[in-house]
Write a protein that holds these residues in place. Structure first.
Motif, short mmCIF file in Angstrom:
data_model
loop_
_atom_site.label_atom_id
_atom_site.label_comp_id
_atom_site.label_asym_id
_atom_site.label_seq_id
_atom_site.Cartn_x
_atom_site.Cartn_y
_atom_site.Cartn_z
N ALA A 183 -4.96 -3.30 2.08
CA ALA A 183 -4.34 -2.90 3.21
C ALA A 183 -3.29 -3.91 3.12
O ALA A 183 -3.77 -4.50 4.56
N ASN A 184 -2.90 -4.16 2.55
CA ASN A 184 -1.33 -4.69 3.20
C ASN A 184 -0.66 -4.70 2.57
O ASN A 184 -0.90 -4.38 1.02
N PRO A 185 0.52 -5.43 2.56
CA PRO A 185 2.39 -4.59 1.41
C PRO A 185 1.75 -5.17 0.27
O PRO A 185 1.65 -4.54 -0.92
N TYR A 186 1.03 -5.81 -0.56
CA TYR A 186 0.47 -6.79 -2.24
C TYR A 186 -0.52 -5.32 -2.04
O TYR A 186 -0.09 -5.08 -3.35
N GLY A 187 -1.22 -5.05 -1.71
CA GLY A 187 -1.77 -3.87 -2.40
C GLY A 187 -0.82 -2.47 -2.23
O GLY A 187 -1.32 -1.46 -3.70
N GLY A 188 -0.25 -1.96 -1.17
CA GLY A 188 1.24 -0.79 -1.52
C GLY A 188 2.08 -0.89 -2.77
O GLY A 188 1.89 -0.13 -3.33
N VAL A 189 1.92 -2.68 -2.80
CA VAL A 189 2.79 -2.35 -4.12
C VAL A 189 1.83 -2.23 -5.26
O VAL A 189 2.66 -1.63 -6.22
N MET A 190 1.10 -2.85 -5.44
CA MET A 190 -0.04 -2.06 -6.43
C MET A 190 0.03 -1.03 -7.07
O MET A 190 0.32 -0.48 -8.00
N ALA A 191 -0.34 -0.31 -5.37
CA ALA A 191 -0.38 1.38 -5.59
C ALA A 191 1.10 1.78 -6.76
O ALA A 191 0.77 3.06 -6.73
N ALA A 192 1.72 1.79 -5.37
CA ALA A 192 3.39 1.72 -5.76
C ALA A 192 3.65 2.06 -7.35
O ALA A 192 3.61 2.89 -7.76
N ASN A 193 3.19 0.77 -8.56
CA ASN A 193 3.65 1.17 -9.42
C ASN A 193 2.87 1.76 -10.36
O ASN A 193 3.09 2.23 -11.22
N SER A 194 1.67 2.21 -9.90
CA SER A 194 0.20 3.05 -10.70
C SER A 194 0.87 4.13 -10.57
O SER A 194 1.14 5.10 -11.34
N ALA A 195 1.24 4.53 -9.14
CA ALA A 195 1.88 5.85 -9.05
C ALA A 195 3.09 5.98 -9.52
O ALA A 195 3.71 7.16 -9.88
N VAL A 196 3.95 5.31 -9.38
CA VAL A 196 5.59 5.84 -10.09
C VAL A 196 5.51 5.99 -11.48
O VAL A 196 5.96 6.36 -12.71
N GLN A 197 4.50 4.39 -12.04
CA GLN A 197 4.06 4.45 -14.20
C GLN A 197 3.37 6.10 -14.14
O GLN A 197 4.48 7.53 -15.23
N GLN A 198 2.45 7.10 -13.18
CA GLN A 198 1.84 8.38 -13.57
C GLN A 198 3.23 9.34 -13.83
O GLN A 198 3.02 10.00 -13.79
N VAL A 199 4.12 9.57 -12.07
CA VAL A 199 5.58 10.31 -12.35
C VAL A 199 6.07 10.33 -13.54
O VAL A 199 6.60 11.47 -13.67
N VAL A 200 6.35 9.11 -13.66
CA VAL A 200 7.65 8.63 -14.91
C VAL A 200 7.07 10.01 -16.02
O VAL A 200 7.37 10.29 -16.73
N GLN A 201 5.88 9.11 -16.37
CA GLN A 201 5.14 9.80 -17.29
C GLN A 201 5.30 10.76 -17.35
O GLN A 201 5.51 11.80 -18.24
N ARG A 202 4.76 11.95 -16.25
CA ARG A 202 4.56 12.85 -16.04
C ARG A 202 6.46 13.44 -16.26
O ARG A 202 6.46 14.63 -17.28
N LEU A 203 7.01 12.87 -15.93
CA LEU A 203 8.49 13.07 -16.19
C LEU A 203 8.87 13.09 -17.00
O LEU A 203 9.85 14.19 -17.93
#
Length: 222
Positions: A183-203
């Protein structure tokens, strides 16, 4: 007994010291502020196209990828979090190393190349001519604290356009949310990298499928 007053220059020196004290305190307070931490959206490298896909490259179109755009509020290096709906806030000491739009551009190109559905994938601006054009816009990239655990949400809208007719062949909005491990910025960054990777693959899969339909259409280039 008569008390002698301080000489004028002494009084001036004391007054000057009193004026400098607040500034000195501010300098000490500023020294205690931690330097900002910088984070990246770095993805996994794409693998070469499969043999079956590579065999089709001769008849495949060239795709021009326009630089991604971002909705207002998401076009800076500041890392956004949300506690209340419609209210965007920024972490004080955590930033992206570049804007998310610029960081995801090479990832999009790499994933599109990995599909093997295109003769070439070129990031604009470029002198190359393309059969198709891809326009993408970041709708949101934010860490949400309205529930526990917090999560990062990434939303991307994409349009695949025929370069000759300028007709939109297909469009889609992709949305992914990934729980943050901390529950801090670094945790959000790790989740952001995962979310972006999933979206880019679907794109990339979406563009490959839409391109297959375009190649079968009567007006497609041969």
């Amino acid at each position: 007994m008569i008390r002698q007053s301080a000489p004028p220059f002494t009084r001036l020196a004391v007054a000057a010291l009193l004026l400098l004290l607040p500034a000195a305190c501010s300098m000490f307070d500023a020294a205690k502020v931690p330097p900002p931490a910088f984070y990246s959206l770095s993805g996994v490298g794409a693998s070469p196209p499969t043999k079956a896909a590579a065999a089709r490259l001769g008849a495949a179109p060239t795709l021009i990828v326009n630089p991604p755009r971002a909705a207002p509020g998401f076009d800076s290096q500041r890392i956004i979090y949300v506690r209340e709906p419609y209210q965007l806030e920024y972490f004080a000491h955590s930033e992206w190393i570049d804007t998310p739009a610029r960081m995801i551009a090479p990832r999009i190109v790499a994933e599109l190349e990995d599909t093997g559905a295109f003769r070439a994938v070129v990031l604009a601006p470029s002198a190359a001519a393309g059969d198709l054009r891809l326009d993408v816009e970041i709708i949101r990239l934010q860490q949400e604290f309205d529930r526990s655990p917090s999560r990062t949400r990434f939303t991307l809208r994409a349009y695949l356009v025929d370069s000759d007719s300028r007709q939109v062949l297909a469009w889609r909005e992709f949305d992914e949310t990934v729980p943050a491990p901390q529950a801090n910025p670094y945790g959000g960054v790790m989740a952001a990298n995962s979310a972006v990777q999933q979206v880019v693959q679907r794109l990339a899969s979406f563009c490959a499928d839409a391109t297959g339909n375009w190649r079968l259409s009567p007006g497609a280039r041969r």
